[in-house]
Design an enzyme around this catalytic site. Structure first.
Site, mmCIF file in Angstrom:
data_model
loop_
_atom_site.group_PDB
_atom_site.id
_atom_site.type_symbol
_atom_site.label_atom_id
_atom_site.label_comp_id
_atom_site.label_asym_id
_atom_site.label_seq_id
_atom_site.Cartn_x
_atom_site.Cartn_y
_atom_site.Cartn_z
ATOM 1 N N LYS A 8 0.855 -1.187 0.000
ATOM 2 C CA LYS A 8 0.000 0.000 0.000
ATOM 3 C C LYS A 8 0.891 1.238 0.000
ATOM 4 C CE LYS A 8 -2.161 3.596 2.009
ATOM 5 N NZ LYS A 8 -1.661 4.663 2.937
ATOM 6 N N GLY A 11 -0.790 8.526 -1.182
ATOM 7 C CA GLY A 11 -0.715 9.459 -2.306
ATOM 8 C C GLY A 11 0.535 10.315 -2.286
ATOM 9 N N GLY A 42 -4.870 10.752 -1.060
ATOM 10 C CA GLY A 42 -5.504 11.683 -0.122
ATOM 11 C C GLY A 42 -5.036 13.119 -0.212
ATOM 12 N N ASP A 159 -5.574 1.763 3.164
ATOM 13 C CA ASP A 159 -5.097 0.755 4.122
ATOM 14 C C ASP A 159 -6.137 -0.355 4.277
ATOM 15 O OD1 ASP A 159 -2.596 1.971 4.889
ATOM 16 O OD2 ASP A 159 -3.729 3.426 6.056
ATOM 17 N N LYS A 214 -3.180 2.273 10.189
ATOM 18 C CA LYS A 214 -2.198 1.350 9.617
ATOM 19 C C LYS A 214 -1.928 0.189 10.574
ATOM 20 C CE LYS A 214 0.073 4.724 6.666
ATOM 21 N NZ LYS A 214 -1.078 5.646 6.723
#
Length: 248
Positions: A8, A11, A42, A159, A214
């Site tokens: 992951k 941005g 984001g 996430d 997270k």
């Protein structure tokens, strides 16, 4: 079947990827691993909304998503963030494929709390056969959007999306890439963290707002059978590995 690694990337991190990141991907790919990157966007979404003088509203770390926010989220994720990441990967001679929820109903989801959050969703079903075929020879780059059974788009926290994919696809490894080298306590990066330790550090405000989702995502992945979940700022570095309580 080849083992799967899910990464992951937030941005902001898309523009800060290092040479070591691409070398690690090349190594994994040459070793025969399947690789799926789930990317966020984001900061770019918030910047665009601010430029358009639209309010940025968040609740418990999730972006409240009305129709206008959803349209801008799709625009940024599929029109800016994903192409930027695909371009960088291709420039490093990596075989890549861009993916989104509309590809053969790749990600089907449902609303988290439509009354409070609008079109914020969670992943309920993954088109595993299509995704596995896509990853057979390519590194997948997937936007965290889902579609409801009736075809409405959903904004899914990256996430959360990465964790759901890791669970459903029984990934070997989930890497949550962030802007710090792991969970830092007393100036040192913790190499391992159990759910109980995470709860304690959260109560002590060592693990704060940005890191909480997270950590929770990594714990959820491990408890669902994902072999390894790591929070780090570099995929070639150990970071903080989330471990089962019994492993301590």
């Amino acid at each position: 079947m080849k083992k799967l690694i899910i990464i992951k990337i937030g941005g902001a991190a898309i523009q800060q990827l290092t040479t070591a990141f691409f070398h690690q991907l090349q190594t994994w790919h040459l070793q025969g691993h399947r690789i799926l990157i789930v990317h966020g966007g984001g900061p770019m979404i918030s910047q665009l909304m601010t430029r358009l003088q639209l309010p940025v509203k968040k609740m418990n770390g999730l972006r409240v998503t009305d129709d206008q926010t959803l349209a801008l989220t799709k625009l940024v994720l599929l029109g800016e963030a994903q192409p930027a990441l695909l371009t960088q990967l291709a420039q490093h001679h990596l075989p890549v494929i861009g993916l989104n929820a509309a590809d053969n109903q790749l990600l089907v989801g449902d609303y988290v709390n439509q009354a409070q959050l609008g079109a914020v969703g969670k992943v309920t079903t993954v088109n595993q056969s299509y995704l596995q075929a896509s990853l057979a020879h390519h590194i997948g780059v997937l936007a965290p959007l889902a579609l409801t059974a009736t075809g409405h788009w959903l904004n899914v926290n990256a996430d959360v999306a990465a964790t759901a994919l890791a669970q459903q696809l029984q990934a070997e490894k989930l890497v949550l890439l962030t802007d710090v080298p792991g969970i830092i306590h007393h100036g040192n990066v913790l190499t391992t963290l159990s759910p109980h330790q995470a709860q304690t550090l959260t109560q002590q405000a060592v693990i704060t707002a940005g890191m909480r989702p997270k950590v929770q995502a990594a714990i959820q992945a491990i408890q669902a059978g994902v072999a390894q979940a790591v929070i780090t700022n570099a995929i070639d570095q150990p970071g903080t590995a989330i471990i089962q309580e019994a492993a301590i």
